[in-house]
Design an enzyme around this catalytic site. Structure first.
Site, PDB file in Angstrom:
ATOM      1  N   CYS A   1       0.814  -1.221   0.000  1.00 54.43           N
ATOM      2  CA  CYS A   1       0.000   0.000   0.000  1.00 54.43           C
ATOM      3  C   CYS A   1       0.845   1.268   0.000  1.00 54.43           C
ATOM      4  O   CYS A   1       0.321   2.362  -0.206  1.00 54.43           O
ATOM      5  CB  CYS A   1      -0.939  -0.004   1.202  1.00 54.43           C
ATOM      6  SG  CYS A   1      -1.890  -1.516   1.322  1.00 54.43           S
TER       7      CYS A   1
ATOM      8  N   HIS B   1      -3.535   6.836   2.493  1.00 60.03           N
ATOM      9  CA  HIS B   1      -3.940   5.537   1.945  1.00 60.03           C
ATOM     10  C   HIS B   1      -5.333   5.199   2.473  1.00 60.03           C
ATOM     11  O   HIS B   1      -5.628   5.365   3.656  1.00 60.03           O
ATOM     12  CB  HIS B   1      -2.930   4.467   2.372  1.00 60.03           C
ATOM     13  CG  HIS B   1      -3.403   3.084   2.072  1.00 60.03           C
ATOM     14  ND1 HIS B   1      -3.873   2.725   0.829  1.00 60.03           N
ATOM     15  CD2 HIS B   1      -3.525   1.990   2.862  1.00 60.03           C
ATOM     16  CE1 HIS B   1      -4.250   1.467   0.866  1.00 60.03           C
ATOM     17  NE2 HIS B   1      -4.062   0.993   2.076  1.00 60.03           N
TER      18      HIS B   1
ATOM     19  N   ASN C   1     -10.316  -0.360  -0.587  1.00 61.47           N
ATOM     20  CA  ASN C   1      -8.863  -0.277  -0.432  1.00 61.47           C
ATOM     21  C   ASN C   1      -8.213  -0.848  -1.697  1.00 61.47           C
ATOM     22  O   ASN C   1      -8.413  -2.010  -2.023  1.00 61.47           O
ATOM     23  CB  ASN C   1      -8.483  -1.099   0.806  1.00 61.47           C
ATOM     24  CG  ASN C   1      -6.986  -1.134   1.078  1.00 61.47           C
ATOM     25  OD1 ASN C   1      -6.177  -0.729   0.242  1.00 61.47           O
ATOM     26  ND2 ASN C   1      -6.623  -1.619   2.250  1.00 61.47           N
TER      27      ASN C   1
HETATM   28  N1  ACO Z   1     -19.249  -9.523   7.457  1.00 58.55           N
HETATM   29  C1  ACO Z   1     -19.825  -9.884   8.609  1.00 58.55           C
HETATM   30  N2  ACO Z   1     -19.107 -10.329   9.674  1.00 58.55           N
HETATM   31  C2  ACO Z   1     -17.780 -10.418   9.533  1.00 58.55           C
HETATM   32  C3  ACO Z   1     -17.124 -10.073   8.356  1.00 58.55           C
HETATM   33  C4  ACO Z   1     -17.916  -9.609   7.287  1.00 58.55           C
HETATM   34  N3  ACO Z   1     -17.382  -9.225   6.106  1.00 58.55           N
HETATM   35  N4  ACO Z   1     -15.805 -10.254   8.527  1.00 58.55           N
HETATM   36  C5  ACO Z   1     -15.631 -10.693   9.773  1.00 58.55           C
HETATM   37  N5  ACO Z   1     -16.826 -10.810  10.401  1.00 58.55           N
HETATM   38  C6  ACO Z   1     -17.091 -11.245  11.751  1.00 58.55           C
HETATM   39  C7  ACO Z   1     -16.005 -12.126  12.317  1.00 58.55           C
HETATM   40  O1  ACO Z   1     -16.191 -13.449  11.938  1.00 58.55           O
HETATM   41  C8  ACO Z   1     -16.159 -11.893  13.798  1.00 58.55           C
HETATM   42  O2  ACO Z   1     -17.212 -12.687  14.249  1.00 58.55           O
HETATM   43  P1  ACO Z   1     -17.110 -13.451  15.671  1.00 58.55           P
HETATM   44  O3  ACO Z   1     -16.972 -12.341  16.682  1.00 58.55           O
HETATM   45  O4  ACO Z   1     -18.405 -14.183  15.711  1.00 58.55           O
HETATM   46  O5  ACO Z   1     -15.904 -14.311  15.562  1.00 58.55           O
HETATM   47  C9  ACO Z   1     -16.626 -10.439  13.910  1.00 58.55           C
HETATM   48  O6  ACO Z   1     -17.121 -10.089  12.596  1.00 58.55           O
HETATM   49  C10 ACO Z   1     -15.530  -9.494  14.309  1.00 58.55           C
HETATM   50  O7  ACO Z   1     -14.380  -9.748  13.496  1.00 58.55           O
HETATM   51  P2  ACO Z   1     -13.047  -8.980  13.709  1.00 58.55           P
HETATM   52  O8  ACO Z   1     -12.028  -9.472  12.718  1.00 58.55           O
HETATM   53  O9  ACO Z   1     -12.691  -8.971  15.166  1.00 58.55           O
HETATM   54  O10 ACO Z   1     -13.512  -7.538  13.288  1.00 58.55           O
HETATM   55  P3  ACO Z   1     -12.835  -6.169  13.610  1.00 58.55           P
HETATM   56  O11 ACO Z   1     -13.784  -5.413  14.450  1.00 58.55           O
HETATM   57  O12 ACO Z   1     -11.423  -6.310  14.029  1.00 58.55           O
HETATM   58  O13 ACO Z   1     -12.864  -5.494  12.183  1.00 58.55           O
HETATM   59  C11 ACO Z   1     -11.405  -4.982  10.351  1.00 58.55           C
HETATM   60  C12 ACO Z   1     -12.143  -6.060  11.092  1.00 58.55           C
HETATM   61  C13 ACO Z   1     -12.424  -4.012   9.773  1.00 58.55           C
HETATM   62  C14 ACO Z   1     -10.609  -5.610   9.209  1.00 58.55           C
HETATM   63  C15 ACO Z   1     -10.490  -4.273  11.350  1.00 58.55           C
HETATM   64  O14 ACO Z   1      -9.663  -5.172  11.985  1.00 58.55           O
HETATM   65  C16 ACO Z   1      -9.668  -3.220  10.725  1.00 58.55           C
HETATM   66  O15 ACO Z   1     -10.142  -2.161  10.448  1.00 58.55           O
HETATM   67  N6  ACO Z   1      -8.380  -3.488  10.520  1.00 58.55           N
HETATM   68  C17 ACO Z   1      -7.496  -2.575   9.849  1.00 58.55           C
HETATM   69  C18 ACO Z   1      -6.834  -3.307   8.804  1.00 58.55           C
HETATM   70  C19 ACO Z   1      -7.181  -2.847   7.469  1.00 58.55           C
HETATM   71  O16 ACO Z   1      -7.882  -1.889   7.196  1.00 58.55           O
HETATM   72  N7  ACO Z   1      -6.635  -3.553   6.530  1.00 58.55           N
HETATM   73  C20 ACO Z   1      -6.790  -3.252   5.201  1.00 58.55           C
HETATM   74  C21 ACO Z   1      -5.671  -3.792   4.447  1.00 58.55           C
HETATM   75  S1  ACO Z   1      -4.168  -3.312   5.097  1.00 58.55           S
HETATM   76  C22 ACO Z   1      -3.783  -1.856   4.573  1.00 58.55           C
HETATM   77  O17 ACO Z   1      -4.248  -1.378   3.568  1.00 58.55           O
HETATM   78  C23 ACO Z   1      -2.845  -1.098   5.380  1.00 58.55           C
END
Ligand code: ACO
Length: 322
Positions: free
Chosen positions: A112, A249, A279
């Protein structure tokens, strides 16, 4: 001293648009889950488009915007993790399609941060007096490397390309740059390539897809990005208040909101494209820049702070006067 100035921008998104509701029809997810956690509403996915075809289109638009011809380009650097070929480099495909016969062309892999790394490499060449005019790009077809059975990653990403023409300028341009890498944390956002395959071993490798520890990426981003921006703004002799726009980004709205809070700068100064294109890794920053440019936000002297961050781990920030 010559500064590296952006004199034209262009971008290209695939025709097909896929909304969160469209995804909810094919996997166990919802617009509510995706929107509230990421800010993403829809993304463009490539059907007939390729990383190279979108790059070429973005490049043509950037050249047109700069009022330059392909022959005037000395250097083409393209950031990508999803090129169509292992070789030739996507930058070489762009060179061929444009007829940029006077350019040297190569790709950089900094995920990225790829466009920002390309910008800094071009800047170093321009500062050294080796080249005068460069075409820099970030381009991805992430949809071919994400796992469409992993709802926690596939909903985040999109496809597209962005480009900028940069040139040495006496008055405006890049004021400061910061970049870094932390290879010890490479596994928090990874996509395995081909494994060994030769007459000495047996291989039955399955196709590998992007794997991400979302929470670790989040923690990395919200600490590293504000610190890198602070450092770069200070090196430019400015304060965060002096910056007109922050072009970050486009990974996640929550990361952008957190950076805005940490810098004590209003969210109004953080333009967004992730809502309509998700993204797009290396392509996110140049697509956002092009939207800002074509939206009339950028005038000569407008101060912009940019930051890319992601796989590697890598990060890079720049402060420039438009
Ligand atoms: N739809 C519905 N539910 C989902 C989905 C989805 N697409 N994906 C995951 N879930 C569920 C999971 O299974 C989990 O369920 P559970 O509690 O029953 O096990 C629940 O949602 C929570 O999942 P988490 O992974 O803990 O969700 P989190 O609140 O951490 O959010 C996210 C995930 C949005 C990816 C977050 O971690 C984040 O913002 N991370 C930043 C990383 C990022 O943006 N990466 C992008 C690429 S990297 C880059 O560009 C730098």
């Amino acid at each position: 001293m010559m500064k590296t100035r952006i004199i034209g921008t262009g971008s290209c998104l695939p025709k097909a648009v896929v909304t969160n509701d469209d995804l909810a029809k094919i996997m166990d997810t919802s617009d509510e889950w995706i929107s509230s956690r990421t800010g993403i509403k829809k993304r463009h996915l490539a059907k007939e488009e390729t990383t190279a075809s979108m790059s070429v289109e973005a490049a043509k638009r950037a050249l047109d915007n700069a009022g330059m011809t392909a022959e005037e380009i000395d250097l083409i650097i393209l950031g990508t993790v999803s090129a169509d070929y292992v070789t030739p480099a996507c930058a070489c495909e762009v060179q061929a399609a444009l007829g940029a016969k006077n350019a040297v062309a190569f790709d950089v892999n900094a995920a990225c941060s790829g466009f920002m790394f390309a910008l800094n490499i071009a800047n170093a060449y321009i500062q050294a007096g080796l080249y005068r005019t460069a075409l820099i790009l970030g381009a991805e077809t992430l949809s071919k490397i994400v796992d469409w059975n992993d709802r926690s990653t596939c909903v985040l990403f999109g496809d597209g390309a962005g480009a900028a023409v940069v040139r040495g300028d006496e008055q405006y341009g890049l004021l400061a740059f910061d970049q870094g890498s932390d290879g010890t944390k490479g596994d928090v956002l990874a996509c395995l390539g081909r494994t060994n395959n030769n007459p000495l071993i047996e291989t039955d490798q399955e196709t590998a897809y992007v794997h991400m520890d979302g929470q670790e990426v989040y923690k990395f981003a919200v600490t590293t990005v504000p610190a890198s921006l602070q450092k770069t703004i200070e090196a430019a002799g400015l304060t965060p208040e002096d910056i007109d726009y922050y072009a970050l980004h486009q990974a996640n709205i929550r990361i952008i909101q957190s950076v805005s809070k940490r810098l004590h700068i209003s969210e109004d100064k953080f333009p967004i494209s992730l809502d309509h294109c998700g993204n797009i890794s290396a392509a996110s920053v140049p697509i956002l820049l092009d939207e800002m440019n074509r939206g009339g936000l950028l005038k000569p002297g407008t101060k912009i702070a940019m930051s890319g961050f992601g796989g590697g781990l890598t990060w890079a920030s720049a402060v420039l006067e438009w």
